[in-house]
Scaffold this active site. Structure first.
Site, PDB file in Angstrom:
ATOM      1  N   ASP A 182       0.860  -1.183   0.000  1.00  0.00           N
ATOM      2  CA  ASP A 182       0.000   0.000   0.000  1.00  0.00           C
ATOM      3  C   ASP A 182       0.899   1.237   0.000  1.00  0.00           C
ATOM      4  OD1 ASP A 182      -2.513   1.419   0.159  1.00  0.00           O
ATOM      5  OD2 ASP A 182      -2.042   1.845   2.250  1.00  0.00           O
TER       6      ASP A 182
ATOM      7  N   GLU B 189       0.856   5.731   0.505  1.00  0.00           N
ATOM      8  CA  GLU B 189       0.198   7.005   0.762  1.00  0.00           C
ATOM      9  C   GLU B 189       0.913   8.051  -0.077  1.00  0.00           C
ATOM     10  OE1 GLU B 189      -2.535   7.270   2.335  1.00  0.00           O
ATOM     11  OE2 GLU B 189      -2.583   5.304   3.321  1.00  0.00           O
TER      12      GLU B 189
ATOM     13  N   GLU C 208      -5.583  18.839   1.805  1.00  0.00           N
ATOM     14  CA  GLU C 208      -6.578  17.772   1.651  1.00  0.00           C
ATOM     15  C   GLU C 208      -5.930  16.387   1.711  1.00  0.00           C
ATOM     16  OE1 GLU C 208      -5.838  19.610  -2.504  1.00  0.00           O
ATOM     17  OE2 GLU C 208      -6.039  20.288  -0.405  1.00  0.00           O
TER      18      GLU C 208
ATOM     19  N   HIS D 112      -4.057  11.210   5.340  1.00  0.00           N
ATOM     20  CA  HIS D 112      -3.030  10.367   5.969  1.00  0.00           C
ATOM     21  C   HIS D 112      -2.350  10.987   7.183  1.00  0.00           C
ATOM     22  CE1 HIS D 112      -0.426  13.014   3.657  1.00  0.00           C
ATOM     23  NE2 HIS D 112      -0.831  12.483   2.502  1.00  0.00           N
TER      24      HIS D 112
ATOM     25  N   HIS E 263      -5.394   7.325   7.300  1.00  0.00           N
ATOM     26  CA  HIS E 263      -4.817   6.207   6.563  1.00  0.00           C
ATOM     27  C   HIS E 263      -3.355   6.030   6.968  1.00  0.00           C
ATOM     28  CE1 HIS E 263      -7.876   5.978   3.046  1.00  0.00           C
ATOM     29  NE2 HIS E 263      -8.461   6.291   4.188  1.00  0.00           N
TER      30      HIS E 263
ATOM     31  N   ASP F 200      -2.941  -0.401   7.035  1.00  0.00           N
ATOM     32  CA  ASP F 200      -3.839  -0.780   5.946  1.00  0.00           C
ATOM     33  C   ASP F 200      -3.419  -2.104   5.312  1.00  0.00           C
ATOM     34  OD1 ASP F 200      -5.253   1.491   6.432  1.00  0.00           O
ATOM     35  OD2 ASP F 200      -4.771   2.502   4.560  1.00  0.00           O
TER      36      ASP F 200
END
Length: 232
Positions: A8, A10, A53, A58, A152, A157
Site C-alpha cells: 500500500d 500514501e 486535503e 493520511h 490512513h 492498511d
C-alpha cells in the site's frame, strides 16, 4: 511455496502525472496466502509540498518528512524486498501507477502490471456484486477490527487488507490444506499445527449424553411419515 507481496502507498495526491509523489510505502510478505511477519515500511520525503486535503487523509505534513529519504534512496531496498513476487493491492492500478512513476523517475525497472498485479477491489466486486468494496466496508463485512484506523496508514492498511484478502479467497480454512499434520495428525502435535496455521485453537466436540440422545429419539419418533423411513 507461493510467495506474494501485499502493499500500500500514501501519496501527496491522486495522480503522479500531475506531479504527485509517494510519501509512505508498506509491504507485507505472504507465503501460501498467510502473513509471515516479514515486512517493509518506509516514510519518504516527496520533494514537494503536501496539500492540506492530502494531509487530512493520511495525517502527514511536509515537516514530518523533511528528514526522511527520497524515493531514489530506498528504491533498491524496495525492489529487493518484493523480488519477482506477485503484488496484491486494494485498487492496484493506483498503487502500481505511483510506484512505477517513482521507479521510472529514478531509472529503475518498472513493475509489470499485467503479470504481477492482484486487485482486491476487483475480487470483492466479483464476490459481492453491487456491495461497497472499500477497505473499511470489507473489514466490517468480515468482522475485522477497525479500532486502530483513524487517518490512513500504509502499514496498518496492509495488515487489515491481508485479513480481508484471506477472507476473499475463502477464509482461514484455506491454510489447513488437504494433507499433513493439519488433517491427519492427531493429539497435541496436530493441535499445535492447526493453531500455527489458523491462529485459532480448535474447539473440542463433546459427545451428547444419554438424556440428550433419548430426547432426540423421542423427537424423531414424533415425526409423521419421515423421509428416511419411506421405501425407495
Amino acid at each position: 511455496m507461493t510467495r506474494s507481496i501485499l502493499f500500500d502507498t500514501e501519496t501527496t495526491g491522486l495522480d503522479p502525472d500531475q506531479g504527485d509523489r509517494i510519501i509512505e510505502i508498506a509491504a507485507l510478505e505472504l507465503v501460501n496466502d498467510l502473513r509471515t511477519g516479514s515486512h517493509y515500511h518506509v516514510l519518504i520525503n516527496p520533494e514537494r509540498d503536501i496539500p492540506p486535503e492530502a494531509t487530512r487523509v493520511h495525517g502527514f505534513t511536509l515537516d514530518d518528512l523533511r528528514d526522511k529519504p527520497i524515493f531514489a534512496d530506498i528504491a533498491d531496498d524496495f525492489l529487493e524486498f518484493i523480488g519477482d513476487s506477485r503484488m496484491i493491492a486494494h485498487n492496484a492500478p493506483f498503487d502500481f501507477k505511483f510506484v512505477n512513476a517513482e521507479l521510472k523517475k529514478c531509472g529503475r525497472p518498472v513493475l509489470d502490471y499485467a503479470s504481477r498485479a492482484v486487485d482486491t477491489v476487483i475480487m470483492a466486486r466479483k464476490k459481492y456484486p453491487g456491495m461497497p468494496a472499500s477497505l473499511d466496508a470489507l473489514c466490517r463485512r468480515f468482522g475485522i477490527d477497525l479500532s486502530e484506523r483513524g487517518t490512513h496508514n500504509a502499514l496498518l492498511d496492509c495488515r487489515l487488507l491481508s485479513d480481508v484478502y484471506v477472507e476473499l479467497i475463502g477464509g482461514r480454512q484455506r491454510g489447513l490444506g488437504l494433507s499433513g499434520p493439519s488433517q491427519s495428525e492427531g493429539g497435541e502435535a496436530g493441535a499445535r499445527q492447526r493453531r500455527r496455521v489458523t491462529g485459532r485453537t480448535p474447539r473440542p466436540m463433546a459427545m451428547p449424553d444419554e438424556g440428550t440422545l433419548a430426547r432426540h429419539r423421542a423427537f424423531l419418533d414424533g415425526i409423521s411419515n419421515p423421509l428416511w423411513q419411506r421405501e425407495k
